[in-house]
Write a protein that holds these residues in place. Structure first.
Motif, PDB file in Angstrom:
ATOM      1  N   GLY A 171       0.739  -1.228   0.043  1.00 35.07           N
ATOM      2  CA  GLY A 171       0.124  -0.154   0.072  1.00 35.07           C
ATOM      3  C   GLY A 171       0.913   1.389   0.035  1.00 35.07           C
ATOM      4  N   LEU A 172       1.876   1.316   0.768  1.00 33.13           N
ATOM      5  CA  LEU A 172       2.775   2.485   0.812  1.00 33.13           C
ATOM      6  C   LEU A 172       3.732   2.311  -0.257  1.00 33.13           C
ATOM      7  CD1 LEU A 172       3.388   2.934   4.598  1.00 33.13           C
ATOM      8  CD2 LEU A 172       1.420   3.464   3.219  1.00 33.13           C
ATOM      9  N   GLY A 173       4.438   1.362  -0.427  1.00 35.52           N
ATOM     10  CA  GLY A 173       5.369   1.200  -1.368  1.00 35.52           C
ATOM     11  C   GLY A 173       4.971   1.574  -2.919  1.00 35.52           C
ATOM     12  N   ALA A 174       3.789   0.908  -3.389  1.00 34.87           N
ATOM     13  CA  ALA A 174       3.264   1.051  -4.603  1.00 34.87           C
ATOM     14  C   ALA A 174       2.807   2.520  -4.822  1.00 34.87           C
ATOM     15  CB  ALA A 174       2.166  -0.032  -4.916  1.00 34.87           C
ATOM     16  N   SER A 175       2.421   3.044  -3.873  1.00 36.26           N
ATOM     17  CA  SER A 175       1.727   4.426  -4.184  1.00 36.26           C
ATOM     18  C   SER A 175       2.772   5.577  -4.379  1.00 36.26           C
ATOM     19  CB  SER A 175       0.898   5.073  -2.694  1.00 36.26           C
ATOM     20  OG  SER A 175       1.804   4.996  -1.764  1.00 36.26           O
ATOM     21  N   ILE A 176       4.100   5.115  -4.421  1.00 34.74           N
ATOM     22  CA  ILE A 176       5.176   6.181  -4.603  1.00 34.74           C
ATOM     23  C   ILE A 176       6.211   5.707  -5.603  1.00 34.74           C
ATOM     24  CG2 ILE A 176       5.263   7.205  -2.222  1.00 34.74           C
ATOM     25  CD1 ILE A 176       7.590   5.668  -1.521  1.00 34.74           C
ATOM     26  N   TYR A 177       5.614   4.625  -6.427  1.00 33.62           N
ATOM     27  CA  TYR A 177       6.305   4.332  -7.509  1.00 33.62           C
ATOM     28  C   TYR A 177       6.499   5.487  -8.401  1.00 33.62           C
ATOM     29  CZ  TYR A 177       5.913  -1.001  -8.204  1.00 33.62           C
ATOM     30  OH  TYR A 177       5.955  -2.234  -7.870  1.00 33.62           O
ATOM     31  N   PRO A 178       7.848   5.930  -8.890  1.00 37.06           N
ATOM     32  CA  PRO A 178       8.080   6.807  -9.485  1.00 37.06           C
ATOM     33  C   PRO A 178       7.207   6.984 -10.776  1.00 37.06           C
ATOM     34  CG  PRO A 178      10.051   5.808  -9.007  1.00 37.06           C
ATOM     35  CD  PRO A 178       9.043   4.998  -8.398  1.00 37.06           C
ATOM     36  N   HIS A 179       6.974   6.027 -11.558  1.00 35.18           N
ATOM     37  CA  HIS A 179       6.065   6.323 -12.807  1.00 35.18           C
ATOM     38  C   HIS A 179       4.652   6.478 -12.239  1.00 35.18           C
ATOM     39  CE1 HIS A 179       6.111   1.894 -11.666  1.00 35.18           C
ATOM     40  NE2 HIS A 179       4.919   1.936 -12.313  1.00 35.18           N
ATOM     41  N   ALA A 180       4.191   6.133 -11.019  1.00 37.49           N
ATOM     42  CA  ALA A 180       2.910   6.465 -10.682  1.00 37.49           C
ATOM     43  C   ALA A 180       2.737   8.026 -10.394  1.00 37.49           C
ATOM     44  CB  ALA A 180       2.454   5.466  -9.651  1.00 37.49           C
ATOM     45  N   VAL A 181       3.693   8.332  -9.466  1.00 38.68           N
ATOM     46  CA  VAL A 181       4.039   9.898  -9.216  1.00 38.68           C
ATOM     47  C   VAL A 181       4.130  10.695 -10.181  1.00 38.68           C
ATOM     48  CG1 VAL A 181       5.328  11.491  -7.965  1.00 38.68           C
ATOM     49  CG2 VAL A 181       5.047   9.280  -6.781  1.00 38.68           C
ATOM     50  N   GLN A 182       4.531  10.314 -11.353  1.00 41.82           N
ATOM     51  CA  GLN A 182       4.617  11.196 -12.594  1.00 41.82           C
ATOM     52  C   GLN A 182       3.281  11.212 -13.306  1.00 41.82           C
ATOM     53  OE1 GLN A 182       8.552   9.330 -14.184  1.00 41.82           O
ATOM     54  NE2 GLN A 182       9.121  11.340 -14.332  1.00 41.82           N
ATOM     55  N   ARG A 183       2.382  10.128 -13.158  1.00 40.62           N
ATOM     56  CA  ARG A 183       1.131  10.465 -13.716  1.00 40.62           C
ATOM     57  C   ARG A 183       0.271  11.504 -12.954  1.00 40.62           C
ATOM     58  NH1 ARG A 183       3.266   6.518 -15.898  1.00 40.62           N
ATOM     59  NH2 ARG A 183       2.378   5.549 -17.727  1.00 40.62           N
ATOM     60  N   ILE A 184       0.490  11.624 -11.657  1.00 40.03           N
ATOM     61  CA  ILE A 184      -0.032  12.716 -10.977  1.00 40.03           C
ATOM     62  C   ILE A 184       0.660  14.022 -11.408  1.00 40.03           C
ATOM     63  CG2 ILE A 184       0.033  13.936  -8.693  1.00 40.03           C
ATOM     64  CD1 ILE A 184       0.442  10.980  -7.446  1.00 40.03           C
ATOM     65  N   TYR A 185       1.801  14.278 -11.666  1.00 42.22           N
ATOM     66  CA  TYR A 185       2.234  15.358 -12.414  1.00 42.22           C
ATOM     67  C   TYR A 185       1.735  15.659 -13.836  1.00 42.22           C
ATOM     68  CZ  TYR A 185       6.292  14.967  -9.179  1.00 42.22           C
ATOM     69  OH  TYR A 185       7.136  14.899  -8.037  1.00 42.22           O
ATOM     70  N   SER A 186       1.295  14.541 -14.161  1.00 43.96           N
ATOM     71  CA  SER A 186       0.766  14.673 -15.767  1.00 43.96           C
ATOM     72  C   SER A 186      -0.731  15.165 -15.937  1.00 43.96           C
ATOM     73  CB  SER A 186       0.997  13.371 -16.413  1.00 43.96           C
ATOM     74  OG  SER A 186       2.281  12.906 -16.454  1.00 43.96           O
ATOM     75  N   ALA A 187      -1.433  14.942 -14.876  1.00 44.08           N
ATOM     76  CA  ALA A 187      -2.759  15.379 -14.943  1.00 44.08           C
ATOM     77  C   ALA A 187      -3.139  16.809 -15.563  1.00 44.08           C
ATOM     78  CB  ALA A 187      -3.420  15.286 -13.647  1.00 44.08           C
ATOM     79  N   GLN A 188      -4.084  16.719 -16.099  1.00 41.29           N
ATOM     80  CA  GLN A 188      -4.790  18.077 -16.921  1.00 41.29           C
ATOM     81  C   GLN A 188      -5.010  19.108 -15.660  1.00 41.29           C
ATOM     82  OE1 GLN A 188      -8.297  18.298 -19.305  1.00 41.29           O
ATOM     83  NE2 GLN A 188      -6.685  18.536 -21.079  1.00 41.29           N
ATOM     84  N   SER A 189      -5.619  18.616 -14.701  1.00 40.95           N
ATOM     85  CA  SER A 189      -6.058  19.518 -13.691  1.00 40.95           C
ATOM     86  C   SER A 189      -6.134  18.574 -12.488  1.00 40.95           C
ATOM     87  CB  SER A 189      -7.300  19.961 -14.130  1.00 40.95           C
ATOM     88  OG  SER A 189      -8.461  19.091 -14.209  1.00 40.95           O
ATOM     89  N   GLU A 190      -6.440  19.131 -11.166  1.00 42.21           N
ATOM     90  CA  GLU A 190      -6.700  18.281  -9.955  1.00 42.21           C
ATOM     91  C   GLU A 190      -7.958  17.585 -10.093  1.00 42.21           C
ATOM     92  OE1 GLU A 190      -6.910  19.162  -5.225  1.00 42.21           O
ATOM     93  OE2 GLU A 190      -6.736  21.164  -6.708  1.00 42.21           O
TER      94      GLU A 190
END
Length: 501
Positions: free
Chosen positions: A252-271
């Motif tokens: 739960g904690l490890g997968a949530s901070i996968y770098p490629h997952a975090v970068q998808r947060i950055y890539s979102a069009q909006s909040e």
């Protein structure tokens, strides 16, 4: 995962998938003049992923080769206690929602490219940045290795051995490198849409076929298991329950901070787009991992008494039987297995893109050549990614252990970044020195336990034991630090963190 029925038909479907992915890569990069000259353009799709692309790229990344190829055999070997797979996929979404919206606002304002951009901004410490880069690259490298192994097994199995394991890995790695080189994150996200849809539909068809083979009555399956292997339906012993909880924390904690997952947060069009995507993702564990769990349980009745090696072939064995039901099932199984290969590839391309971005932006851009242009950084990342993946191919040639064992190992060190990454968002007084010592002690303890064969202690994973030490050092170190040892945050930085307070 060998399919005895596929052969040339499997090769045709796989070739079609490969061509489609190459076309998507070409179209994604065509006309994008700044794609290869901008870090955010190449690695984050210009921070402009809409709801559909963002949802499916999150889905196809989280549910990959392990979801089908690895989790069904795990359910077969473990029994009903493997229900934990639904829980830890669900808790990942909960953890995302804990920090993703807040991180998105900070990342958008400060134009972050990689996860360690956040840690560098937050703690102003080269030691913290370097250690987090190492731990995240370790996690990405391990995850990429897992996907390479899964690609080889899936393609070789789908073609009935016509395409050997090694050739399968090389062929699809070249396809992945080609479309990712052409279109970057944009190509990855659009191929994920195709792969995610096929995976969703295929799981439902596979389950319907499996239930048909056992008479359509799941209660008969549980009665059979109760009589033949009662331990797999019994209340698990205390150590198994502890291991379950430990796995929830680790994944739960490890997968949530996968770098490629975090970068998808950055890539979102909006909040709003980000929150909407995660809201839909919350429904995916029961209708993806949950259905795969049922498939593994049904396999106990269809193919009893398989050993560990035999159980790893469970999905292929079941597909052979399902394909014999009707020509429609035959072609659905071939398309589904092509989708499995594509879904594995969708995770591998995301991991490789993130790995490349950290090489270019974090290693090269921050420590080797800070004055390099963004175009040069992108090129360094592309070439570095190619070198890294062919290095991992050498290991994938003779893969170690089962897919699930490979899956577990990557979290032991990656999860040690979590306290710094998430606590730092909410605790403004958290300082760099305890964070660094916590990560270092946690990683060292986890690594020691893993290397000495103590993957679990009384059911608790070594990574979780290391994480507890990590949290203790971070929290107590900050609380008891001298008054002069203040956080490196400036007033303007604190105002950014308070945007979501």
């Amino acid at each position: 995962m060998k399919l005895t029925f596929a052969g040339m038909d499997g090769i045709i479907i796989l070739s079609a998938f490969a061509v489609i992915m190459l076309v998507i890569g070409y179209l994604s990069g065509r006309g994008e003049k700044n794609l290869h000259h901008s870090l955010s353009g190449y690695y984050l799709a210009g921070r402009n992923l809409g709801f559909i692309a963002l949802f499916f790229t999150l889905y196809a990344t989280q549910y990959s080769g392990n979801t089908i190829v690895g989790y069904a055999p795990s359910a077969y070997r473990t029994g009903f206690s493997w229900l934990q797979s639904i829980s830890f996929m669900t808790i990942i979404i909960g953890v995302y929602l804990l920090f993703a919206p807040r991180l998105y606002v900070v990342a958008k304002r400060k134009k972050f490219i990689t996860p360690t951009d956040w840690l560098e901004f937050r703690f102003k410490s080269k030691a913290v940045t370097l250690l987090s880069i190492f731990l995240m690259l370790w996690g990405l490298g391990n995850y990429l290795l897992e996907q390479l192994v899964a690609i080889g097994q899936a393609v070789a199995g789908m073609t009935g051995g016509t395409i050997p394991y090694q050739i399968a890995v090389i062929a699809f790695v070249l396809v992945m490198l080609a479309y990712e080189w052409m279109g970057g994150m944009k190509a990855v996200a659009f191929t994920d849409v195709m792969q995610g849809i096929i995976l969703m539909v295929g799981i439902f068809v596979f389950l319907i076929g499996a239930l048909y083979l056992v008479g359509g009555n799941f209660s008969e399956v549980t009665n059979y298991i109760q009589q033949s292997e009662p331990a797999k339906v019994a209340v698990p012993p205390a150590e198994t329950s502890i291991n379950w909880l430990s796995m929830l924390v680790l994944v739960g904690l490890g997968a949530s901070i996968y770098p490629h997952a975090v970068q998808r947060i950055y890539s979102a069009q909006s909040e709003r787009t980000l929150k909407k995507s995660f809201a839909r993702m919350a429904w995916m564990p029961p209708i993806t991992t949950g259905l795969v769990f049922v498939i593994g349980i049904v396999g106990l009745m269809l193919f009893p008494n398989l050993d560990t090696g035999g159980s790893e072939q469970l999905v292929g064995l079941m597909a052979n039987k399902i394909a014999a039901i009707h020509p429609i099932y035959y072609w659905m199984m071939i398309i589904f297995f092509g989708g499995i290969v594509a879904a594995i590839l969708s995770t591998a391309d995301s991991v490789l893109l993130s790995f490349s971005s950290m090489l270019s932006n974090d290693v090269y851009g921050k420590f080797i050549n800070p004055n390099a242009s963004e175009h040069k950084k992108v090129m360094v990342g592309k070439v570095g990614g190619i070198v890294a993946i062919f290095g991992l191919l050498i290991i994938a040639w003779n893969p170690p252990g089962t897919l699930y064992q490979i899956f577990v190992l990557k979290f032991e060190l990656l999860v040690q970044v979590f306290p710094a990454f998430v606590l730092g968002l909410y605790w403004k007084k958290m300082s760099a020195k305890p964070v660094f010592l916590g990560m270092l002690i946690g990683a060292a303890l986890s690594g020691y336990l893993t290397l000495t064969g103590h993957k679990t202690v009384y059911g608790i994973h070594g990574g979780v034991i290391g994480l507890m030490a990590n949290f203790a050092v971070c929290v107590l170190g900050t609380i008891f630090a001298k008054a002069t040892a203040k956080s490196a945050l400036k007033e303007e930085d604190v105002s950014v963190l308070e945007l979501k307070a």
